[in-house]
Design a protein around this motif. Structure first.
Motif, PDB file in Angstrom:
ATOM      1  N   ALA A 169       1.106-117.521  40.640  1.00 53.18           N
ATOM      2  CA  ALA A 169       1.574-116.198  41.061  1.00 53.18           C
ATOM      3  C   ALA A 169       2.464-115.567  40.008  1.00 53.18           C
ATOM      4  CB  ALA A 169       2.325-116.321  42.382  1.00 53.18           C
ATOM      5  N   HIS A 170       2.215-114.289  39.781  1.00 54.78           N
ATOM      6  CA  HIS A 170       3.072-113.495  38.904  1.00 54.78           C
ATOM      7  C   HIS A 170       3.856-112.465  39.704  1.00 54.78           C
ATOM      8  CE1 HIS A 170       0.934-115.242  35.454  1.00 54.78           C
ATOM      9  NE2 HIS A 170      -0.132-115.136  36.215  1.00 54.78           N
ATOM     10  N   VAL A 171       3.744-112.552  41.032  1.00 55.85           N
ATOM     11  CA  VAL A 171       4.495-111.663  41.922  1.00 55.85           C
ATOM     12  C   VAL A 171       5.173-112.518  42.985  1.00 55.85           C
ATOM     13  CG1 VAL A 171       3.028-109.646  41.625  1.00 55.85           C
ATOM     14  CG2 VAL A 171       2.458-111.333  43.394  1.00 55.85           C
ATOM     15  N   GLN A 172       6.200-111.991  43.588  1.00 48.49           N
ATOM     16  CA  GLN A 172       6.941-112.734  44.609  1.00 48.49           C
ATOM     17  C   GLN A 172       7.607-111.729  45.539  1.00 48.49           C
ATOM     18  OE1 GLN A 172      10.602-112.758  41.591  1.00 48.49           O
ATOM     19  NE2 GLN A 172      10.057-114.722  42.320  1.00 48.49           N
ATOM     20  N   LEU A 173       8.011-112.214  46.700  1.00 54.37           N
ATOM     21  CA  LEU A 173       8.704-111.344  47.651  1.00 54.37           C
ATOM     22  C   LEU A 173      10.192-111.314  47.362  1.00 54.37           C
ATOM     23  CD1 LEU A 173       6.956-112.398  50.985  1.00 54.37           C
ATOM     24  CD2 LEU A 173       6.650-110.257  49.738  1.00 54.37           C
ATOM     25  N   ASN A 174      10.714-112.436  46.902  1.00 52.51           N
ATOM     26  CA  ASN A 174      12.157-112.554  46.691  1.00 52.51           C
ATOM     27  C   ASN A 174      12.450-113.120  45.306  1.00 52.51           C
ATOM     28  OD1 ASN A 174      13.165-111.615  49.254  1.00 52.51           O
ATOM     29  ND2 ASN A 174      12.161-113.421  50.110  1.00 52.51           N
ATOM     30  N   PRO A 220      10.860-118.334  44.150  1.00 48.87           N
ATOM     31  CA  PRO A 220      11.019-119.066  42.903  1.00 48.87           C
ATOM     32  C   PRO A 220      10.771-118.168  41.687  1.00 48.87           C
ATOM     33  CG  PRO A 220       8.863-119.508  43.842  1.00 48.87           C
ATOM     34  CD  PRO A 220       9.569-118.606  44.812  1.00 48.87           C
ATOM     35  N   PHE A 277       4.779-119.172  39.131  1.00 49.21           N
ATOM     36  CA  PHE A 277       4.799-120.478  39.799  1.00 49.21           C
ATOM     37  C   PHE A 277       3.416-120.689  40.412  1.00 49.21           C
ATOM     38  CE2 PHE A 277       6.224-117.303  42.835  1.00 49.21           C
ATOM     39  CZ  PHE A 277       5.466-117.572  43.949  1.00 49.21           C
ATOM     40  N   ALA A 307       3.287-114.315  48.657  1.00 44.96           N
ATOM     41  CA  ALA A 307       3.116-112.896  48.973  1.00 44.96           C
ATOM     42  C   ALA A 307       1.633-112.647  49.221  1.00 44.96           C
ATOM     43  CB  ALA A 307       3.627-112.042  47.819  1.00 44.96           C
ATOM     44  N   THR A 348      -0.950-113.302  46.633  1.00 42.30           N
ATOM     45  CA  THR A 348      -1.112-114.729  46.349  1.00 42.30           C
ATOM     46  C   THR A 348      -1.963-115.389  47.427  1.00 42.30           C
ATOM     47  OG1 THR A 348       0.942-114.791  45.105  1.00 42.30           O
ATOM     48  CG2 THR A 348       0.133-116.897  45.959  1.00 42.30           C
ATOM     49  N   VAL A 366      -1.752-110.466  38.481  1.00 44.43           N
ATOM     50  CA  VAL A 366      -0.923-110.409  39.699  1.00 44.43           C
ATOM     51  C   VAL A 366      -0.768-111.810  40.274  1.00 44.43           C
ATOM     52  CG1 VAL A 366      -0.737-109.495  42.042  1.00 44.43           C
ATOM     53  CG2 VAL A 366      -1.510-108.016  40.181  1.00 44.43           C
ATOM     54  N   SER A 367      -1.904-112.406  40.611  1.00 47.61           N
ATOM     55  CA  SER A 367      -1.846-113.759  41.146  1.00 47.61           C
ATOM     56  C   SER A 367      -3.218-114.400  41.007  1.00 47.61           C
ATOM     57  CB  SER A 367      -1.407-113.739  42.610  1.00 47.61           C
ATOM     58  OG  SER A 367      -0.925-115.016  42.980  1.00 47.61           O
TER      59      SER A 367
END
Lengths: 136, 381
Positions: free
Chosen positions: A68-73, A76, A80, B138, B141, B195-196
């Motif tokens: 993942a290159h995006v996250q909600l927070n 991590p 990751f 997310a 993902t 993106v994922s």
């Protein structure tokens, strides 16, 4: 007898007698195995009572992997890698996995404190099982 | 139990209107919504005073937005119901409007979808049940994981999945209401921001703002609205289902198969009879999975059939001719209602450069977080 030391989040625990980890799940009287534990009622039959603790071997087959290159927070830190693992005991779990894993691989969850250095503290990380056989 | 719409009074979609889908702007949701509602009323030749019930699909506005918007159409005491069902909010609002008419409680009703790109609370993350990954997965993902499993199971690579986006961006070029209106090559799609997993930015839908509205009518109302009756599209069947406990990666595909099969049975339509499908292509891989789940492609074959042009405008079945969520956009509340507007235009022969020739039957499909799933079958009457 296995002695269990729950971790802070009580999703998994370390077996004091060895280096192994067990996932803390539950088995309903209807036979449905759930992970993690909860007291809301069985997703299959609706029973609230009739849940018994089940220690699940964190061994399974990788079904999917994504970095993942995006996250909600904030945590991590990106990128990751997460995966979906079908445990040999039944449930499928989403977990942090080694980036080199691919669908079809056998993998085992280990305590990140032992396998991934400080940034993986308190995190279960699934790693490839190259060959697993009984000693002897 | 009565299963479908086919057992109730016939319902027809008689007016559709849109506000263009776009990136967040200074425009209020009221402005967006009124543009769509007025366009739908004009399209139907119906006065606001004749509307007996309004169903407002919105996921991001917060509470009580409907009346504050609709009061500017003139005095009315007709009921207003706000409908939240995540990405499927608009689809759920349309279903509710159809049911109001099908049940005989109203002869004319309107479904409106309107949203702004606001940050909302995610109740599904607040269950108190922990996870090994916290909230690290997310939505992109999750669908990257779905893509990983699907690609591995079928021996596909990133390009096979990215071609969905190439097709839908090309369709979006032809849609004046689409948020993304640029043709994109396979290289551009694959080379856009990661993106994922194998999903890149151009394979993920833009979430902006917009509005969509559809007026539905009974045969009783059509008897006094000859112009509306002349261009009416029958709502021939529908279905709504939710996910059960699941030990699958792509549970949305399983849910889609169940829901679409029920809607097609209700309408007595076979998958091969569909000329138009608007589906929940929030992420490119979804289109392939859902085409297979709907019975429009054999398992594992959707990518090859898409590459061969079978799902292009002009192909056997035009899939996401509006541009879909990937190119038209996914402003949330409007999306499911906007799908109905696109299908109405296609079935009436009013889709301009996007027209699928001789389109007679269309399917609208939406999934919403949770998961929930909706399908509506529309047919030229």
């Amino acid at each position: 007898m296995t002695t269990i030391t729950p971790t802070t989040d009580a999703l998994f625990a370390q077996d004091r007698s060895g280096s192994g980890i067990v996932l803390l799940g539950q088995r309903c009287a209807c036979g449905h195995v759930a992970f993690p534990r909860h007291s809301y009622g069985c997703e299959r039959c609706g029973r609230v009572d009739g849940q018994e603790d089940a220690q699940l071997d964190p061994l399974g087959t990788v079904l999917a992997v994504a970095t993942a290159h995006v996250q909600l927070n904030a945590a991590p830190e990106i990128p990751f890698t997460v995966g979906i693992v079908r445990l040999s005991s039944g449930p499928i779990v989403r977990a942090f996995v080694e980036a080199a894993l691919a669908p079809g691989d056998q993998a085992r969850g280990a305590d990140g404190r032992q396998v991934g250095g400080s940034q993986d503290a308190d995190r279960l990380l699934f790693q490839a099982v190259i060959e697993e056989r009984a000693n002897g | 139990m009565v299963e479908g719409l086919s057992s109730l009074r016939p319902v027809y979609a008689v007016g559709g209107g849109l506000h263009p889908y776009q990136a967040g702007s200074a425009a209020s949701y009221v402005e967006l919504g009124l543009v769509a509602v007025r366009a739908a009323l004009d399209d139907a030749g119906v006065n606001w005073a004749e509307n007996e019930a309004s169903f407002v699909g919105t996921a991001t506005l917060g509470i009580a937005g409907g009346r504050a918007m609709l009061r500017h159409l003139g005095a009315s005491t007709a009921q207003i119901l706000h409908v939240e069902n995540a990405s499927a909010s608009g689809s759920a609002a349309f279903r509710a409007a159809c049911l109001e008419v099908a049940s005989g409680l109203a002869d004319i009703a309107i479904a409106v979808g309107v949203d702004k790109p606001n940050v909302v609370q995610h109740a599904y993350l607040a269950t108190g049940i922990p996870s090994l990954v916290g909230d690290a997965v997310a939505l992109p993902t999750h669908f990257a994981l779905v893509a990983s499993e699907y690609a591995a199971a079928n021996g596909l690579g990133p390009a096979d999945i990215a071609r969905v986006a190439v097709k839908n961006h090309a369709n979006g070029v032809l849609n004046p209401f689409a948020q993304r209106r640029k043709p994109r090559s396979l290289e551009e799609v694959l080379g856009s921001r990661p993106v994922s997993g194998m999903l890149t930015a151009l394979q993920c839908c833009p979430v902006g703002e917009g509005a969509a509205a559809v007026v539905v009518m009974s045969e009783t109302a059509m008897a006094r609205h000859a112009a509306a009756a002349a261009r009416a599209v029958r709502v021939a069947g529908f279905a709504a289902r939710s996910e059960t406990y699941s030990e699958q990666v792509s549970f949305d595909a399983t849910l889609t198969g169940i829901t679409v099969a029920a809607a097609l049975a209700d309408a007595q339509v076979r998958p091969g009879e569909l000329d138009i499908v608007e589906l929940h292509d929030a992420f490119s891989v979804e289109e392939l999975l859902y085409l297979e789940a709907m019975g429009l492609a054999s398992p594992g074959r959707a990518a090859a059939e898409l590459e061969a042009g079978r799902f292009d405008i002009g192909g056997e079945c035009a899939v996401s001719p509006s541009g879909g969520l990937l190119a038209m956009g996914h402003p949330t509340g409007p999306t499911g209602v906007g799908q109905i507007v696109e299908i109405m235009r296609q079935l009436r022969g009013e889709a301009g450069a996007r027209q699928q020739s001789d389109a007679r039957v269309g399917l609208a499909h939406m999934c919403g977080l949770g998961s929930v799933c909706y399908a509506h079958v529309l047919a030229r009457s």
